[in-house]
Write a protein that holds these residues in place. Structure first.
Motif, PDB file in Angstrom:
ATOM      1  N   LEU A 137       0.892  -1.170  -0.132  1.00 27.31           N
ATOM      2  CA  LEU A 137       0.022   0.156   0.116  1.00 27.31           C
ATOM      3  C   LEU A 137       0.735   1.105   0.107  1.00 27.31           C
ATOM      4  CD1 LEU A 137      -2.551  -1.321   2.921  1.00 27.31           C
ATOM      5  CD2 LEU A 137      -3.098  -0.942   0.248  1.00 27.31           C
ATOM      6  N   PRO A 138       0.354   2.252  -0.573  1.00 29.37           N
ATOM      7  CA  PRO A 138       1.181   3.696  -0.939  1.00 29.37           C
ATOM      8  C   PRO A 138       0.984   4.242   0.573  1.00 29.37           C
ATOM      9  CG  PRO A 138      -0.801   3.860  -1.723  1.00 29.37           C
ATOM     10  CD  PRO A 138      -0.721   2.244  -1.430  1.00 29.37           C
ATOM     11  N   LEU A 139       1.459   3.907   1.856  1.00 32.63           N
ATOM     12  CA  LEU A 139       1.423   4.280   2.901  1.00 32.63           C
ATOM     13  C   LEU A 139       2.256   5.359   3.495  1.00 32.63           C
ATOM     14  CD1 LEU A 139       0.024   1.128   5.076  1.00 32.63           C
ATOM     15  CD2 LEU A 139      -1.190   3.096   3.952  1.00 32.63           C
ATOM     16  N   GLY A 140       3.550   5.248   3.081  1.00 29.45           N
ATOM     17  CA  GLY A 140       4.504   6.269   3.237  1.00 29.45           C
ATOM     18  C   GLY A 140       4.912   5.951   4.760  1.00 29.45           C
ATOM     19  N   SER A 141       5.078   7.069   5.644  1.00 26.55           N
ATOM     20  CA  SER A 141       5.390   6.815   6.939  1.00 26.55           C
ATOM     21  C   SER A 141       4.632   6.168   7.688  1.00 26.55           C
ATOM     22  CB  SER A 141       5.762   8.249   7.541  1.00 26.55           C
ATOM     23  OG  SER A 141       5.062   9.037   7.403  1.00 26.55           O
ATOM     24  N   ALA A 163     -14.910  -7.068  22.428  1.00 21.17           N
ATOM     25  CA  ALA A 163     -14.741  -7.442  20.981  1.00 21.17           C
ATOM     26  C   ALA A 163     -15.161  -6.444  20.125  1.00 21.17           C
ATOM     27  CB  ALA A 163     -14.904  -9.011  20.478  1.00 21.17           C
ATOM     28  N   ARG A 164     -16.263  -6.278  20.287  1.00 23.57           N
ATOM     29  CA  ARG A 164     -17.050  -5.179  19.598  1.00 23.57           C
ATOM     30  C   ARG A 164     -16.299  -3.696  19.729  1.00 23.57           C
ATOM     31  NH1 ARG A 164     -21.846  -8.087  19.832  1.00 23.57           N
ATOM     32  NH2 ARG A 164     -22.486  -7.489  21.867  1.00 23.57           N
ATOM     33  N   GLY A 165     -15.890  -3.383  20.977  1.00 23.10           N
ATOM     34  CA  GLY A 165     -15.405  -2.111  21.321  1.00 23.10           C
ATOM     35  C   GLY A 165     -14.045  -2.116  20.706  1.00 23.10           C
ATOM     36  N   MET A 166     -12.992  -3.258  20.645  1.00 21.08           N
ATOM     37  CA  MET A 166     -11.942  -3.202  20.108  1.00 21.08           C
ATOM     38  C   MET A 166     -12.050  -3.093  18.567  1.00 21.08           C
ATOM     39  SD  MET A 166      -9.734  -5.966  22.223  1.00 21.08           S
ATOM     40  CE  MET A 166      -8.240  -5.116  21.743  1.00 21.08           C
ATOM     41  N   ALA A 167     -12.992  -3.552  17.879  1.00 22.40           N
ATOM     42  CA  ALA A 167     -13.253  -3.566  16.518  1.00 22.40           C
ATOM     43  C   ALA A 167     -13.426  -1.989  16.189  1.00 22.40           C
ATOM     44  CB  ALA A 167     -14.466  -4.251  16.107  1.00 22.40           C
ATOM     45  N   VAL A 168     -14.336  -1.380  17.106  1.00 22.20           N
ATOM     46  CA  VAL A 168     -14.664  -0.142  16.739  1.00 22.20           C
ATOM     47  C   VAL A 168     -13.366   0.910  16.845  1.00 22.20           C
ATOM     48  CG1 VAL A 168     -15.960   2.059  17.725  1.00 22.20           C
ATOM     49  CG2 VAL A 168     -17.274  -0.163  17.355  1.00 22.20           C
ATOM     50  N   GLY A 169     -12.430   0.581  17.749  1.00 21.43           N
ATOM     51  CA  GLY A 169     -11.365   1.167  17.880  1.00 21.43           C
ATOM     52  C   GLY A 169     -10.527   0.927  16.697  1.00 21.43           C
ATOM     53  N   ALA A 170     -10.345  -0.263  16.144  1.00 20.26           N
ATOM     54  CA  ALA A 170      -9.647  -0.562  15.064  1.00 20.26           C
ATOM     55  C   ALA A 170     -10.073   0.356  13.616  1.00 20.26           C
ATOM     56  CB  ALA A 170      -9.537  -2.023  14.463  1.00 20.26           C
ATOM     57  N   ALA A 171     -11.590   0.514  13.707  1.00 16.36           N
ATOM     58  CA  ALA A 171     -11.878   1.113  12.614  1.00 16.36           C
ATOM     59  C   ALA A 171     -11.718   2.737  12.542  1.00 16.36           C
ATOM     60  CB  ALA A 171     -13.556   0.939  12.511  1.00 16.36           C
ATOM     61  N   ILE A 172     -11.823   3.353  13.705  1.00 17.13           N
ATOM     62  CA  ILE A 172     -11.473   4.773  13.936  1.00 17.13           C
ATOM     63  C   ILE A 172      -9.755   4.735  13.584  1.00 17.13           C
ATOM     64  CG2 ILE A 172     -11.203   6.382  15.431  1.00 17.13           C
ATOM     65  CD1 ILE A 172     -13.271   5.200  17.437  1.00 17.13           C
ATOM     66  N   LEU A 173      -9.270   3.849  13.978  1.00 16.12           N
ATOM     67  CA  LEU A 173      -7.611   3.848  13.567  1.00 16.12           C
ATOM     68  C   LEU A 173      -7.370   3.785  12.201  1.00 16.12           C
ATOM     69  CD1 LEU A 173      -4.799   4.247  14.794  1.00 16.12           C
ATOM     70  CD2 LEU A 173      -4.550   1.820  15.043  1.00 16.12           C
ATOM     71  N   VAL A 174      -8.114   3.235  11.278  1.00 21.41           N
ATOM     72  CA  VAL A 174      -8.051   3.053   9.966  1.00 21.41           C
ATOM     73  C   VAL A 174      -8.441   4.227   9.368  1.00 21.41           C
ATOM     74  CG1 VAL A 174      -9.090   1.865   7.747  1.00 21.41           C
ATOM     75  CG2 VAL A 174      -8.204   0.485   9.911  1.00 21.41           C
ATOM     76  N   VAL A 175      -9.307   5.090   9.854  1.00 20.62           N
ATOM     77  CA  VAL A 175      -9.789   6.239   9.156  1.00 20.62           C
ATOM     78  C   VAL A 175      -8.816   7.161   9.623  1.00 20.62           C
ATOM     79  CG1 VAL A 175     -11.509   8.144   9.275  1.00 20.62           C
ATOM     80  CG2 VAL A 175     -12.167   5.529   9.260  1.00 20.62           C
ATOM     81  N   SER A 176      -8.311   7.270  10.575  1.00 22.64           N
ATOM     82  CA  SER A 176      -7.224   8.096  11.256  1.00 22.64           C
ATOM     83  C   SER A 176      -5.989   8.062  10.491  1.00 22.64           C
ATOM     84  CB  SER A 176      -6.745   7.763  12.796  1.00 22.64           C
ATOM     85  OG  SER A 176      -5.968   8.700  13.366  1.00 22.64           O
ATOM     86  N   LEU A 177      -5.338   6.803  10.078  1.00 26.18           N
ATOM     87  CA  LEU A 177      -4.151   6.440   9.363  1.00 26.18           C
ATOM     88  C   LEU A 177      -4.723   7.034   7.887  1.00 26.18           C
ATOM     89  CD1 LEU A 177      -3.172   2.820  10.565  1.00 26.18           C
ATOM     90  CD2 LEU A 177      -1.767   4.918  10.189  1.00 26.18           C
ATOM     91  N   THR A 178      -5.716   7.057   7.365  1.00 24.21           N
ATOM     92  CA  THR A 178      -6.108   7.425   6.148  1.00 24.21           C
ATOM     93  C   THR A 178      -5.564   8.743   5.939  1.00 24.21           C
ATOM     94  OG1 THR A 178      -7.580   5.609   5.916  1.00 24.21           O
ATOM     95  CG2 THR A 178      -7.890   7.621   4.438  1.00 24.21           C
ATOM     96  N   PHE A 179      -6.123   9.612   7.010  1.00 22.00           N
ATOM     97  CA  PHE A 179      -5.901  11.261   6.974  1.00 22.00           C
ATOM     98  C   PHE A 179      -4.713  11.415   7.075  1.00 22.00           C
ATOM     99  CE2 PHE A 179     -10.567  11.562   7.959  1.00 22.00           C
ATOM    100  CZ  PHE A 179     -10.873  12.244   7.040  1.00 22.00           C
ATOM    101  N   ARG A 180      -3.769  10.709   8.146  1.00 19.26           N
ATOM    102  CA  ARG A 180      -2.360  10.709   8.215  1.00 19.26           C
ATOM    103  C   ARG A 180      -1.499  10.487   6.741  1.00 19.26           C
ATOM    104  NH1 ARG A 180       2.709   8.837   9.455  1.00 19.26           N
ATOM    105  NH2 ARG A 180       3.816   9.815  11.090  1.00 19.26           N
ATOM    106  N   LEU A 189      -2.856  10.646   3.871  1.00 14.02           N
ATOM    107  CA  LEU A 189      -3.357  11.842   2.707  1.00 14.02           C
ATOM    108  C   LEU A 189      -2.865  13.081   2.905  1.00 14.02           C
ATOM    109  CD1 LEU A 189      -6.863  10.757   2.225  1.00 14.02           C
ATOM    110  CD2 LEU A 189      -5.022  10.245   0.586  1.00 14.02           C
ATOM    111  N   ASP A 190      -2.039  13.424   3.914  1.00 19.83           N
ATOM    112  CA  ASP A 190      -1.472  14.757   4.281  1.00 19.83           C
ATOM    113  C   ASP A 190      -0.727  15.456   3.335  1.00 19.83           C
ATOM    114  OD1 ASP A 190      -1.002  16.894   6.652  1.00 19.83           O
ATOM    115  OD2 ASP A 190       0.831  16.239   5.836  1.00 19.83           O
TER     116      ASP A 190
END
Length: 219
Positions: A127-131, A157-174, A176-177
């Protein structure tokens, strides 16, 4: 000669070496401090939860210093608390979520390093994720724990899955900077801060709920 005090220009918002060259990136670190204060109040009776809150506050301070001073030394101050939080949560999840005592939590902590060393190059290649590739193994690890907990502790388990989903969105914005720098002059890195503050606070809340549901106030 390159030294740890050399200026670093790693984000779209920074256009000089000035202290306030990244005002939005700097100030949005308040998200970590707010999350730390909120969760500190909610984790009374949970020493390990309180420790996570302290590290969460340190993440905000370290990141603030990096986005104001921006050199190799402050970069270390930025990433070190993040690593400490990951290892602390990994210890807690192995011991308190999976119920593995004795030396297993420490094994999980040590195993994180070869896990990261093996998976980061894979994400970099695929993936083109850079840093951001350095953080990519984390949501996968969180989802792995969620899968192990799906039957024995479905709410956790659901709580952790929600956390992982938020992190994926967060990483996406990082990620795309820089690519969106021409379109969004301030960049998108500040959203990484806001969403990560939310995500890390939420992960502490998941731990708090699990411990209180189990009737355990120690650790």
């Amino acid at each position: 000669m390159t030294t740890m005090w050399n200026a670093i220009d790693g984000y779209c918002e920074r256009t000089s070496a000035a202290y306030w060259a990244e005002p939005v990136n700097a100030m949005t670190n308040l998200a970590f401090l707010v999350a730390a204060v909120v969760m500190w109040r909610r984790t009374e009776g949970l020493p390990l939860g309180r420790a996570m809150c302290g590290v969460l506050a340190a993440i905000g301070v370290g990141s603030y210093l990096f986005h104001t001073h921006a050199n190799g030394f402050t970069a270390t101050m930025d990433v070190t608390p993040i690593l400490v939080f990951i290892l602390l949560y990994l210890f807690a999840a192995t011991r308190d979520f999976l119920g593995l005592g004795k030396w297993w939590p420490w094994v999980a902590v040590v195993a994180f390093f070869p896990y990261a060393a093996l998976t980061v190059p894979v994400f970099s290649a695929l993936l083109p994720l850079g840093s951001s590739a350095g953080y990519a193994p984390i949501p996968v690890l969180i989802l792995g724990y969620a899968a192990l907990l799906w039957r024995r502790a479905p709410e956790t388990a659901r709580g952790m899955a929600v956390g992982a989903a938020i992190l994926v969105v967060s990483l996406t914005f990082r990620t795309l900077d820089e690519p969106l720098c021409g379109t969004i002059p301030m960049g998108t890195h500040f959203l990484w801060h806001i969403l990560n503050g939310l995500m890390l606070g939420w992960m502490i809340e998941v731990y708090r709920r699990h411990r209180f549901a189990a009737g355990g106030l120690a650790g």
